[in-house]
Design a protein around this motif. Structure first.
Motif, PDB file in Angstrom:
ATOM      1  N   ILE A  16      -7.365   7.708  -3.977  1.00  0.00           N
ATOM      2  CA  ILE A  16      -6.752   6.394  -4.170  1.00  0.00           C
ATOM      3  C   ILE A  16      -5.809   6.054  -3.020  1.00  0.00           C
ATOM      4  CG2 ILE A  16      -5.168   5.077  -5.639  1.00  0.00           C
ATOM      5  CD1 ILE A  16      -6.452   6.550  -8.045  1.00  0.00           C
ATOM      6  N   SER A  17      -4.972   7.009  -2.630  1.00  0.00           N
ATOM      7  CA  SER A  17      -4.030   6.720  -1.551  1.00  0.00           C
ATOM      8  C   SER A  17      -4.759   6.523  -0.217  1.00  0.00           C
ATOM      9  CB  SER A  17      -2.979   7.824  -1.433  1.00  0.00           C
ATOM     10  OG  SER A  17      -3.565   9.053  -1.096  1.00  0.00           O
ATOM     11  N   ALA A  18      -5.852   7.231   0.008  1.00  0.00           N
ATOM     12  CA  ALA A  18      -6.630   7.029   1.232  1.00  0.00           C
ATOM     13  C   ALA A  18      -7.264   5.643   1.247  1.00  0.00           C
ATOM     14  CB  ALA A  18      -7.706   8.109   1.357  1.00  0.00           C
ATOM     15  N   LEU A  19      -7.781   5.199   0.121  1.00  0.00           N
ATOM     16  CA  LEU A  19      -8.367   3.863   0.055  1.00  0.00           C
ATOM     17  C   LEU A  19      -7.315   2.778   0.292  1.00  0.00           C
ATOM     18  CD1 LEU A  19     -10.846   4.255  -2.948  1.00  0.00           C
ATOM     19  CD2 LEU A  19     -11.405   3.997  -0.518  1.00  0.00           C
ATOM     20  N   ILE A  20      -6.141   2.941  -0.309  1.00  0.00           N
ATOM     21  CA  ILE A  20      -5.061   1.969  -0.117  1.00  0.00           C
ATOM     22  C   ILE A  20      -4.631   1.949   1.343  1.00  0.00           C
ATOM     23  CG2 ILE A  20      -2.626   1.507  -0.648  1.00  0.00           C
ATOM     24  CD1 ILE A  20      -3.229   2.484  -3.506  1.00  0.00           C
ATOM     25  N   THR A  21      -4.446   3.111   1.922  1.00  0.00           N
ATOM     26  CA  THR A  21      -4.015   3.193   3.312  1.00  0.00           C
ATOM     27  C   THR A  21      -5.067   2.613   4.250  1.00  0.00           C
ATOM     28  OG1 THR A  21      -2.725   5.153   2.771  1.00  0.00           O
ATOM     29  CG2 THR A  21      -3.169   4.776   5.089  1.00  0.00           C
ATOM     30  N   PHE A  22      -6.333   2.908   4.004  1.00  0.00           N
ATOM     31  CA  PHE A  22      -7.408   2.370   4.837  1.00  0.00           C
ATOM     32  C   PHE A  22      -7.490   0.856   4.719  1.00  0.00           C
ATOM     33  CE2 PHE A  22     -11.831   0.986   5.284  1.00  0.00           C
ATOM     34  CZ  PHE A  22     -12.050   1.347   6.600  1.00  0.00           C
ATOM     35  N   LYS A  42       4.762  -7.986   5.144  1.00  0.00           N
ATOM     36  CA  LYS A  42       5.751  -6.974   4.771  1.00  0.00           C
ATOM     37  C   LYS A  42       5.249  -6.150   3.591  1.00  0.00           C
ATOM     38  CE  LYS A  42      10.525  -6.220   3.291  1.00  0.00           C
ATOM     39  NZ  LYS A  42      10.162  -4.925   2.804  1.00  0.00           N
ATOM     40  N   PHE A  43       4.667  -6.815   2.587  1.00  0.00           N
ATOM     41  CA  PHE A  43       4.124  -6.088   1.442  1.00  0.00           C
ATOM     42  C   PHE A  43       3.004  -5.153   1.875  1.00  0.00           C
ATOM     43  CE2 PHE A  43       0.929  -5.641  -1.870  1.00  0.00           C
ATOM     44  CZ  PHE A  43       1.691  -5.053  -2.875  1.00  0.00           C
ATOM     45  N   LEU A  44       2.094  -5.656   2.728  1.00  0.00           N
ATOM     46  CA  LEU A  44       0.994  -4.817   3.200  1.00  0.00           C
ATOM     47  C   LEU A  44       1.500  -3.630   4.010  1.00  0.00           C
ATOM     48  CD1 LEU A  44      -1.518  -7.601   4.236  1.00  0.00           C
ATOM     49  CD2 LEU A  44      -1.730  -6.048   2.290  1.00  0.00           C
ATOM     50  N   TYR A  45       2.485  -3.878   4.855  1.00  0.00           N
ATOM     51  CA  TYR A  45       3.064  -2.799   5.651  1.00  0.00           C
ATOM     52  C   TYR A  45       3.716  -1.751   4.749  1.00  0.00           C
ATOM     53  CZ  TYR A  45       5.844  -0.308   9.076  1.00  0.00           C
ATOM     54  OH  TYR A  45       6.397   0.673   9.837  1.00  0.00           O
ATOM     55  N   ASP A  46       4.479  -2.208   3.749  1.00  0.00           N
ATOM     56  CA  ASP A  46       5.125  -1.280   2.821  1.00  0.00           C
ATOM     57  C   ASP A  46       4.100  -0.500   1.996  1.00  0.00           C
ATOM     58  OD1 ASP A  46       7.576  -2.107   3.757  1.00  0.00           O
ATOM     59  OD2 ASP A  46       7.991  -3.438   2.044  1.00  0.00           O
ATOM     60  N   ALA A  47       3.034  -1.177   1.534  1.00  0.00           N
ATOM     61  CA  ALA A  47       1.980  -0.496   0.782  1.00  0.00           C
ATOM     62  C   ALA A  47       1.270   0.533   1.657  1.00  0.00           C
ATOM     63  CB  ALA A  47       0.983  -1.516   0.236  1.00  0.00           C
ATOM     64  N   HIS A  48       1.062   0.189   2.929  1.00  0.00           N
ATOM     65  CA  HIS A  48       0.420   1.101   3.870  1.00  0.00           C
ATOM     66  C   HIS A  48       1.280   2.355   4.089  1.00  0.00           C
ATOM     67  CE1 HIS A  48      -2.236   2.174   7.188  1.00  0.00           C
ATOM     68  NE2 HIS A  48      -1.163   2.400   7.937  1.00  0.00           N
ATOM     69  N   ALA A  49       2.575   2.139   4.278  1.00  0.00           N
ATOM     70  CA  ALA A  49       3.486   3.269   4.498  1.00  0.00           C
ATOM     71  C   ALA A  49       3.601   4.129   3.243  1.00  0.00           C
ATOM     72  CB  ALA A  49       4.861   2.755   4.910  1.00  0.00           C
ATOM     73  N   LEU A  50       3.700   3.518   2.082  1.00  0.00           N
ATOM     74  CA  LEU A  50       3.802   4.281   0.841  1.00  0.00           C
ATOM     75  C   LEU A  50       2.519   5.059   0.558  1.00  0.00           C
ATOM     76  CD1 LEU A  50       5.600   4.927  -1.578  1.00  0.00           C
ATOM     77  CD2 LEU A  50       4.602   2.958  -2.735  1.00  0.00           C
ATOM     78  N   GLY A  51       1.372   4.427   0.804  1.00  0.00           N
ATOM     79  CA  GLY A  51       0.095   5.126   0.621  1.00  0.00           C
ATOM     80  C   GLY A  51      -0.025   6.335   1.533  1.00  0.00           C
TER      81      GLY A  51
END
Length: 86
Positions: A16-22, A42-51
């Motif tokens: 799941i985290s790999a899919l979110i990060t990708f 900003k949301f996408l960047y934060d989601a990418h960093a958290l993933g």
């Protein structure tokens, strides 16, 4: 907790985290400015960093849970390599 369940949970978290990060990485790369659908950059960047952070922690847990298997694999790899050298 059963080791099989722990492995299943960690593997699911990794997927799941790999899919979110990708996905967020691809959107951030191709959409250079503004919003994508209803998500801000900003949301996408934060989601990418958290993933990525969650994936990194899950990889460490994954390596710890499977350490005996990795040890046996490395031992088998080294024994094959040594037999080829002789």
């Amino acid at each position: 907790m059963n080791i099989v369940k722990a492995r299943a949970i960690v593997s699911t978290i990794l997927i799941i985290s790999a899919l979110i990060t990708f996905a967020t990485g691809a959107v951030l790369y191709f959409v250079k400015y503004g919003m994508w659908l209803w998500f801000t950059r900003k949301f996408l960047y934060d989601a990418h960093a958290l993933g990525g952070l969650i994936m990194g922690i899950a990889v460490i847990i994954h390596l710890f849970i499977n350490r005996r298997m990795y040890k046996m694999e490395m031992k088998a790899l080294m024994s094959k390599r040594q037999s080829k050298e002789k």
